[in-house]
Design a protein around this motif. Structure first.
Motif, PDB file in Angstrom:
ATOM      1  N   TRP A  60      36.833  45.479  42.950  1.00  0.00           N
ATOM      2  CA  TRP A  60      36.719  44.123  42.404  1.00  0.00           C
ATOM      3  C   TRP A  60      37.240  43.095  43.405  1.00  0.00           C
ATOM      4  CZ3 TRP A  60      36.635  42.380  36.778  1.00  0.00           C
ATOM      5  CH2 TRP A  60      35.751  43.188  36.039  1.00  0.00           C
ATOM      6  N   GLN A  61      38.259  43.448  44.176  1.00  0.00           N
ATOM      7  CA  GLN A  61      38.784  42.541  45.193  1.00  0.00           C
ATOM      8  C   GLN A  61      37.733  42.288  46.273  1.00  0.00           C
ATOM      9  OE1 GLN A  61      41.556  40.754  45.328  1.00  0.00           O
ATOM     10  NE2 GLN A  61      41.070  39.935  47.338  1.00  0.00           N
ATOM     11  N   LYS A  62      37.046  43.347  46.723  1.00  0.00           N
ATOM     12  CA  LYS A  62      36.009  43.208  47.749  1.00  0.00           C
ATOM     13  C   LYS A  62      34.869  42.318  47.278  1.00  0.00           C
ATOM     14  CE  LYS A  62      36.804  47.594  50.046  1.00  0.00           C
ATOM     15  NZ  LYS A  62      36.330  48.976  50.243  1.00  0.00           N
ATOM     16  N   GLU A  63      34.595  42.343  45.972  1.00  0.00           N
ATOM     17  CA  GLU A  63      33.501  41.541  45.423  1.00  0.00           C
ATOM     18  C   GLU A  63      33.985  40.188  44.895  1.00  0.00           C
ATOM     19  OE1 GLU A  63      30.759  43.645  42.906  1.00  0.00           O
ATOM     20  OE2 GLU A  63      31.249  45.542  43.889  1.00  0.00           O
ATOM     21  N   ALA A  64      35.210  39.818  45.235  1.00  0.00           N
ATOM     22  CA  ALA A  64      35.819  38.538  44.841  1.00  0.00           C
ATOM     23  C   ALA A  64      35.864  38.356  43.322  1.00  0.00           C
ATOM     24  CB  ALA A  64      35.092  37.378  45.512  1.00  0.00           C
ATOM     25  N   MET A  65      36.036  39.452  42.590  1.00  0.00           N
ATOM     26  CA  MET A  65      36.104  39.373  41.130  1.00  0.00           C
ATOM     27  C   MET A  65      37.534  39.493  40.608  1.00  0.00           C
ATOM     28  SD  MET A  65      32.805  41.775  40.266  1.00  0.00           S
ATOM     29  CE  MET A  65      33.177  41.864  38.547  1.00  0.00           C
ATOM     30  N   LEU A  66      38.457  39.956  41.439  1.00  0.00           N
ATOM     31  CA  LEU A  66      39.826  40.174  40.986  1.00  0.00           C
ATOM     32  C   LEU A  66      40.533  38.857  40.663  1.00  0.00           C
ATOM     33  CD1 LEU A  66      41.686  42.486  40.344  1.00  0.00           C
ATOM     34  CD2 LEU A  66      42.572  42.364  42.676  1.00  0.00           C
ATOM     35  N   SER A  67      40.323  37.840  41.466  1.00  0.00           N
ATOM     36  CA  SER A  67      40.959  36.542  41.192  1.00  0.00           C
ATOM     37  C   SER A  67      40.405  35.929  39.905  1.00  0.00           C
ATOM     38  CB  SER A  67      40.780  35.578  42.365  1.00  0.00           C
ATOM     39  OG  SER A  67      39.409  35.318  42.582  1.00  0.00           O
ATOM     40  N   VAL A  68      39.130  36.150  39.644  1.00  0.00           N
ATOM     41  CA  VAL A  68      38.532  35.669  38.391  1.00  0.00           C
ATOM     42  C   VAL A  68      39.154  36.403  37.206  1.00  0.00           C
ATOM     43  CG1 VAL A  68      36.376  35.402  37.097  1.00  0.00           C
ATOM     44  CG2 VAL A  68      36.374  35.098  39.574  1.00  0.00           C
ATOM     45  N   LEU A  69      39.383  37.715  37.374  1.00  0.00           N
ATOM     46  CA  LEU A  69      40.024  38.508  36.326  1.00  0.00           C
ATOM     47  C   LEU A  69      41.445  38.014  36.060  1.00  0.00           C
ATOM     48  CD1 LEU A  69      39.992  40.950  34.397  1.00  0.00           C
ATOM     49  CD2 LEU A  69      40.773  42.343  36.336  1.00  0.00           C
ATOM     50  N   MET A  70      42.182  37.694  37.108  1.00  0.00           N
ATOM     51  CA  MET A  70      43.547  37.194  36.931  1.00  0.00           C
ATOM     52  C   MET A  70      43.555  35.873  36.159  1.00  0.00           C
ATOM     53  SD  MET A  70      45.585  39.255  37.891  1.00  0.00           S
ATOM     54  CE  MET A  70      45.710  40.763  38.686  1.00  0.00           C
ATOM     55  N   ASP A  75      43.965  32.946  30.556  1.00  0.00           N
ATOM     56  CA  ASP A  75      43.239  32.382  29.413  1.00  0.00           C
ATOM     57  C   ASP A  75      43.457  33.214  28.153  1.00  0.00           C
ATOM     58  OD1 ASP A  75      42.236  30.504  31.170  1.00  0.00           O
ATOM     59  OD2 ASP A  75      40.275  31.457  31.358  1.00  0.00           O
ATOM     60  N   VAL A  76      43.306  34.513  28.274  1.00  0.00           N
ATOM     61  CA  VAL A  76      43.428  35.401  27.116  1.00  0.00           C
ATOM     62  C   VAL A  76      44.840  35.371  26.553  1.00  0.00           C
ATOM     63  CG1 VAL A  76      43.370  37.817  26.382  1.00  0.00           C
ATOM     64  CG2 VAL A  76      41.502  36.894  27.737  1.00  0.00           C
ATOM     65  N   CYS A  77      45.832  35.446  27.422  1.00  0.00           N
ATOM     66  CA  CYS A  77      47.226  35.531  26.969  1.00  0.00           C
ATOM     67  C   CYS A  77      47.776  34.213  26.430  1.00  0.00           C
ATOM     68  CB  CYS A  77      48.111  36.055  28.086  1.00  0.00           C
ATOM     69  SG  CYS A  77      47.773  37.781  28.488  1.00  0.00           S
ATOM     70  N   GLN A 118      35.897  39.537  27.834  1.00  0.00           N
ATOM     71  CA  GLN A 118      34.565  39.184  28.325  1.00  0.00           C
ATOM     72  C   GLN A 118      34.593  37.926  29.178  1.00  0.00           C
ATOM     73  OE1 GLN A 118      32.142  38.966  24.797  1.00  0.00           O
ATOM     74  NE2 GLN A 118      32.112  41.176  24.611  1.00  0.00           N
ATOM     75  N   ARG A 119      33.393  37.592  29.669  1.00  0.00           N
ATOM     76  CA  ARG A 119      33.182  36.383  30.468  1.00  0.00           C
ATOM     77  C   ARG A 119      34.064  36.359  31.710  1.00  0.00           C
ATOM     78  NH1 ARG A 119      32.264  31.458  26.213  1.00  0.00           N
ATOM     79  NH2 ARG A 119      30.562  32.425  25.104  1.00  0.00           N
ATOM     80  N   PRO A 125      30.315  41.536  33.647  1.00  0.00           N
ATOM     81  CA  PRO A 125      31.657  42.091  33.888  1.00  0.00           C
ATOM     82  C   PRO A 125      32.569  42.013  32.662  1.00  0.00           C
ATOM     83  CG  PRO A 125      31.013  40.659  35.692  1.00  0.00           C
ATOM     84  CD  PRO A 125      30.002  40.479  34.601  1.00  0.00           C
ATOM     85  N   ARG A 126      33.272  43.121  32.436  1.00  0.00           N
ATOM     86  CA  ARG A 126      34.169  43.238  31.291  1.00  0.00           C
ATOM     87  C   ARG A 126      35.383  44.058  31.690  1.00  0.00           C
ATOM     88  NH1 ARG A 126      30.343  40.960  28.982  1.00  0.00           N
ATOM     89  NH2 ARG A 126      29.144  41.283  27.140  1.00  0.00           N
ATOM     90  N   LEU A 127      36.432  43.882  30.914  1.00  0.00           N
ATOM     91  CA  LEU A 127      37.596  44.732  31.002  1.00  0.00           C
ATOM     92  C   LEU A 127      37.694  45.426  29.661  1.00  0.00           C
ATOM     93  CD1 LEU A 127      40.106  45.618  32.631  1.00  0.00           C
ATOM     94  CD2 LEU A 127      41.331  43.757  31.517  1.00  0.00           C
TER      95      LEU A 127
END
Length: 153
Positions: A60-70, A75-77, A118-119, A125-127
């Motif tokens: 996810w870091q290589k695909e620049a998705m980890l910062s979006v997840l963080m 938002d969720v918390c 989600q989102r 992408p989902r967790l």
């Protein structure tokens, strides 16, 4: 002693004892969403053994998705479970999906409510993880929507 004369406007249903008053028989109100605890995350059951169909944090870091997840974690918390569902940040499925490309790790036991955050930078992408109370336990990174695959409409 002179008795008070009743007028035709006196309320004959007016209670005379405190036990009969309207406030004495108040039902307890349901807990409103503002009183519920905010969601939190616990990564104790994260599963890196199902890659694929899942991914690692490095992928996810290589695909620049980890910062979006963080950012999504923030938002969720900042919401409780009701607010997160209303804002469509969290989807609760209940039972583990029967058509999932993942399988339940053997160390997760008991009756838990499975769902996804989600989102996360797009539609797919989902967790994926499970919820107990106000705690979300992430288990799988799922960038290709394989936890609960659906057919196109």
């Amino acid at each position: 002693m002179v008795a008070k004369k009743k007028s035709k406007f006196d309320n004959k249903f007016k209670s005379t004892t405190p036990a009969d008053s309207r406030t004495a028989n108040v039902r307890t109100e349901r807990k409103v969403k503002d009183d519920l605890p905010k969601l939190s995350l616990n990564f104790k059951d994260f599963d890196f053994n199902q890659c694929p169909p899942g991914q690692t944090f490095e992928q996810w870091q290589k695909e620049a998705m980890l910062s979006v997840l963080m950012q999504k974690f923030i938002d969720v918390c900042s919401n409780n479970i009701i607010e997160a569902k209303e804002k469509r940040l969290l989807k609760v499925y209940g039972d583990f999906p029967t058509n999932s490309k993942f399988s339940i790790p053997t160390y997760i036991t008991g009756n838990v409510q499975w769902g996804t955050i989600q989102r996360i930078g797009g539609q797919k992408p989902r967790l994926a993880g499970y919820i107990i109370g106000s705690v979300f336990y992430p288990v799988f990174l799922d960038k290709d929507h394989q936890f609960y695959p659906s057919t196109k409409r």
